[in-house]
Design a protein around this motif. Structure first.
Motif, PDB file in Angstrom:
ATOM      1  N   THR A   1       0.832  -1.201   0.000  1.00 19.20           N
ATOM      2  CA  THR A   1       0.000   0.000   0.000  1.00 19.20           C
ATOM      3  C   THR A   1       0.868   1.254   0.000  1.00 19.20           C
ATOM      4  OG1 THR A   1      -1.780  -1.158   1.147  1.00 19.20           O
ATOM      5  CG2 THR A   1      -1.843   1.250   1.201  1.00 19.20           C
ATOM      6  N   CYS A   2       1.885   1.266   0.847  1.00 18.03           N
ATOM      7  CA  CYS A   2       2.816   2.404   0.873  1.00 18.03           C
ATOM      8  C   CYS A   2       3.482   2.579  -0.485  1.00 18.03           C
ATOM      9  CB  CYS A   2       3.897   2.196   1.938  1.00 18.03           C
ATOM     10  SG  CYS A   2       3.374   2.452   3.644  1.00 18.03           S
ATOM     11  N   LEU A   3       3.912   1.487  -1.070  1.00 20.56           N
ATOM     12  CA  LEU A   3       4.575   1.548  -2.370  1.00 20.56           C
ATOM     13  C   LEU A   3       3.619   2.092  -3.427  1.00 20.56           C
ATOM     14  CD1 LEU A   3       6.996   1.021  -4.188  1.00 20.56           C
ATOM     15  CD2 LEU A   3       6.182  -1.331  -4.448  1.00 20.56           C
ATOM     16  N   SER A   4       2.387   1.605  -3.432  1.00 19.98           N
ATOM     17  CA  SER A   4       1.396   2.053  -4.401  1.00 19.98           C
ATOM     18  C   SER A   4       1.142   3.556  -4.286  1.00 19.98           C
ATOM     19  CB  SER A   4       0.092   1.273  -4.201  1.00 19.98           C
ATOM     20  OG  SER A   4      -0.903   1.756  -5.054  1.00 19.98           O
ATOM     21  N   LEU A   5       0.994   4.043  -3.069  1.00 20.25           N
ATOM     22  CA  LEU A   5       0.760   5.469  -2.865  1.00 20.25           C
ATOM     23  C   LEU A   5       1.980   6.299  -3.243  1.00 20.25           C
ATOM     24  CD1 LEU A   5      -1.238   5.271   0.474  1.00 20.25           C
ATOM     25  CD2 LEU A   5      -2.109   6.077  -1.739  1.00 20.25           C
ATOM     26  N   SER A   6       3.168   5.786  -2.984  1.00 19.64           N
ATOM     27  CA  SER A   6       4.397   6.491  -3.361  1.00 19.64           C
ATOM     28  C   SER A   6       4.546   6.579  -4.872  1.00 19.64           C
ATOM     29  CB  SER A   6       5.621   5.803  -2.750  1.00 19.64           C
ATOM     30  OG  SER A   6       5.590   5.902  -1.350  1.00 19.64           O
ATOM     31  N   VAL A   7       4.197   5.500  -5.562  1.00 24.44           N
ATOM     32  CA  VAL A   7       4.264   5.501  -7.025  1.00 24.44           C
ATOM     33  C   VAL A   7       3.224   6.464  -7.589  1.00 24.44           C
ATOM     34  CG1 VAL A   7       3.856   4.088  -9.084  1.00 24.44           C
ATOM     35  CG2 VAL A   7       5.278   3.208  -7.224  1.00 24.44           C
ATOM     36  N   ALA A   8       2.023   6.457  -7.039  1.00 26.79           N
ATOM     37  CA  ALA A   8       0.980   7.381  -7.487  1.00 26.79           C
ATOM     38  C   ALA A   8       1.419   8.826  -7.270  1.00 26.79           C
ATOM     39  CB  ALA A   8      -0.329   7.103  -6.753  1.00 26.79           C
ATOM     40  N   ARG A   9       2.071   9.084  -6.149  1.00 30.58           N
ATOM     41  CA  ARG A   9       2.574  10.433  -5.859  1.00 30.58           C
ATOM     42  C   ARG A   9       3.623  10.855  -6.883  1.00 30.58           C
ATOM     43  NH1 ARG A   9       5.259  10.865  -0.187  1.00 30.58           N
ATOM     44  NH2 ARG A   9       6.744   9.518  -1.227  1.00 30.58           N
ATOM     45  N   GLN A  10       4.527   9.960  -7.209  1.00 31.15           N
ATOM     46  CA  GLN A  10       5.564  10.279  -8.184  1.00 31.15           C
ATOM     47  C   GLN A  10       4.961  10.504  -9.571  1.00 31.15           C
ATOM     48  OE1 GLN A  10       8.633  11.106  -7.540  1.00 31.15           O
ATOM     49  NE2 GLN A  10       9.041  11.507  -9.693  1.00 31.15           N
ATOM     50  N   ASN A  11       3.987   9.693  -9.942  1.00 33.58           N
ATOM     51  CA  ASN A  11       3.317   9.881 -11.234  1.00 33.58           C
ATOM     52  C   ASN A  11       2.611  11.234 -11.284  1.00 33.58           C
ATOM     53  OD1 ASN A  11       4.161   7.396 -12.197  1.00 33.58           O
ATOM     54  ND2 ASN A  11       2.272   6.347 -11.611  1.00 33.58           N
ATOM     55  N   ALA A  12       1.962  11.605 -10.196  1.00 28.28           N
ATOM     56  CA  ALA A  12       1.285  12.907 -10.138  1.00 28.28           C
ATOM     57  C   ALA A  12       2.299  14.037 -10.260  1.00 28.28           C
ATOM     58  CB  ALA A  12       0.497  13.023  -8.832  1.00 28.28           C
ATOM     59  N   ARG A  13       3.428  13.901  -9.583  1.00 28.12           N
ATOM     60  CA  ARG A  13       4.469  14.931  -9.652  1.00 28.12           C
ATOM     61  C   ARG A  13       4.988  15.076 -11.084  1.00 28.12           C
ATOM     62  NH1 ARG A  13       7.366  13.556  -5.521  1.00 28.12           N
ATOM     63  NH2 ARG A  13       6.540  15.148  -4.167  1.00 28.12           N
ATOM     64  N   CYS A  14       5.182  13.959 -11.767  1.00 24.31           N
ATOM     65  CA  CYS A  14       5.664  13.988 -13.150  1.00 24.31           C
ATOM     66  C   CYS A  14       4.651  14.636 -14.087  1.00 24.31           C
ATOM     67  CB  CYS A  14       5.999  12.577 -13.637  1.00 24.31           C
ATOM     68  SG  CYS A  14       7.468  11.888 -12.867  1.00 24.31           S
ATOM     69  N   SER A  15       3.378  14.601 -13.713  1.00 27.57           N
ATOM     70  CA  SER A  15       2.315  15.209 -14.508  1.00 27.57           C
ATOM     71  C   SER A  15       2.010  16.641 -14.058  1.00 27.57           C
ATOM     72  CB  SER A  15       1.033  14.382 -14.384  1.00 27.57           C
ATOM     73  OG  SER A  15       1.246  13.080 -14.847  1.00 27.57           O
TER      74      SER A  15
ATOM     75  N   ASP B   1       0.740  17.557 -11.337  1.00 30.04           N
ATOM     76  CA  ASP B   1      -0.541  17.584 -10.623  1.00 30.04           C
ATOM     77  C   ASP B   1      -0.242  17.607  -9.118  1.00 30.04           C
ATOM     78  OD1 ASP B   1      -3.071  17.294  -9.580  1.00 30.04           O
ATOM     79  OD2 ASP B   1      -3.573  15.504 -10.753  1.00 30.04           O
ATOM     80  N   TYR B   2       0.072  18.798  -8.627  1.00 30.86           N
ATOM     81  CA  TYR B   2       0.524  18.910  -7.236  1.00 30.86           C
ATOM     82  C   TYR B   2      -0.612  18.759  -6.231  1.00 30.86           C
ATOM     83  CZ  TYR B   2       4.797  20.039  -9.534  1.00 30.86           C
ATOM     84  OH  TYR B   2       5.906  19.963 -10.337  1.00 30.86           O
ATOM     85  N   SER B   3      -1.835  18.936  -6.678  1.00 26.99           N
ATOM     86  CA  SER B   3      -2.975  18.638  -5.814  1.00 26.99           C
ATOM     87  C   SER B   3      -3.021  17.139  -5.536  1.00 26.99           C
ATOM     88  CB  SER B   3      -4.278  19.096  -6.474  1.00 26.99           C
ATOM     89  OG  SER B   3      -5.376  18.750  -5.676  1.00 26.99           O
ATOM     90  N   ALA B   4      -2.801  16.331  -6.566  1.00 26.32           N
ATOM     91  CA  ALA B   4      -2.774  14.879  -6.390  1.00 26.32           C
ATOM     92  C   ALA B   4      -1.570  14.453  -5.553  1.00 26.32           C
ATOM     93  CB  ALA B   4      -2.767  14.170  -7.740  1.00 26.32           C
ATOM     94  N   VAL B   5      -0.442  15.150  -5.692  1.00 27.10           N
ATOM     95  CA  VAL B   5       0.729  14.860  -4.858  1.00 27.10           C
ATOM     96  C   VAL B   5       0.354  15.042  -3.391  1.00 27.10           C
ATOM     97  CG1 VAL B   5       3.062  15.637  -4.204  1.00 27.10           C
ATOM     98  CG2 VAL B   5       2.441  15.453  -6.629  1.00 27.10           C
ATOM     99  N   SER B   6      -0.310  16.151  -3.093  1.00 24.23           N
ATOM    100  CA  SER B   6      -0.736  16.419  -1.723  1.00 24.23           C
ATOM    101  C   SER B   6      -1.721  15.365  -1.234  1.00 24.23           C
ATOM    102  CB  SER B   6      -1.368  17.812  -1.649  1.00 24.23           C
ATOM    103  OG  SER B   6      -1.807  18.089  -0.351  1.00 24.23           O
ATOM    104  N   ASP B   7      -2.664  14.986  -2.094  1.00 24.89           N
ATOM    105  CA  ASP B   7      -3.629  13.946  -1.725  1.00 24.89           C
ATOM    106  C   ASP B   7      -2.927  12.639  -1.384  1.00 24.89           C
ATOM    107  OD1 ASP B   7      -5.674  15.751  -2.184  1.00 24.89           O
ATOM    108  OD2 ASP B   7      -6.200  14.911  -4.156  1.00 24.89           O
ATOM    109  N   CYS B   8      -1.932  12.269  -2.183  1.00 30.83           N
ATOM    110  CA  CYS B   8      -1.180  11.033  -1.918  1.00 30.83           C
ATOM    111  C   CYS B   8      -0.448  11.115  -0.584  1.00 30.83           C
ATOM    112  CB  CYS B   8      -0.193  10.749  -3.053  1.00 30.83           C
ATOM    113  SG  CYS B   8      -0.983  10.232  -4.587  1.00 30.83           S
ATOM    114  N   ASN B   9       0.115  12.279  -0.278  1.00 32.33           N
ATOM    115  CA  ASN B   9       0.796  12.444   1.003  1.00 32.33           C
ATOM    116  C   ASN B   9      -0.175  12.262   2.162  1.00 32.33           C
ATOM    117  OD1 ASN B   9       3.393  12.890   0.027  1.00 32.33           O
ATOM    118  ND2 ASN B   9       3.069  15.092  -0.149  1.00 32.33           N
TER     119      ASN B   9
END
Length: 61
Positions: free
Chosen positions: A26-40, A42-50
């Motif tokens: 779960t931690c890995l999945s959320l970290s990957v989603a955060r990195q994908n959002a950052r690459c796009s 989408d800093y709102s999604a980065v914050s949501d992932c955090n």
């Protein structure tokens, strides 16, 4: 008329982003989603992932 600082007011550094717990899918999945959002950019999604990662860590670790 002078300016005054509000009492009890201070600026703080933003907290560091939570890191994935080793071996936790779960931690890995959320970290990957955060990195994908950052690459796009989408800093709102980065914050949501955090937020989700912190909530998960508080509940599971």
């Amino acid at each position: 008329m002078g300016t005054q600082k509000p009492q009890g007011y201070s600026l703080t550094e933003p907290s560091a982003e939570p890191a994935a717990a080793p071996g936790c899918a779960t931690c890995l999945s959320l970290s990957v989603a955060r990195q994908n959002a950052r690459c796009s950019d989408d800093y709102s999604a980065v914050s949501d992932c955090n937020v989700q990662l912190r909530q998960h860590q508080n509940e599971a670790h």
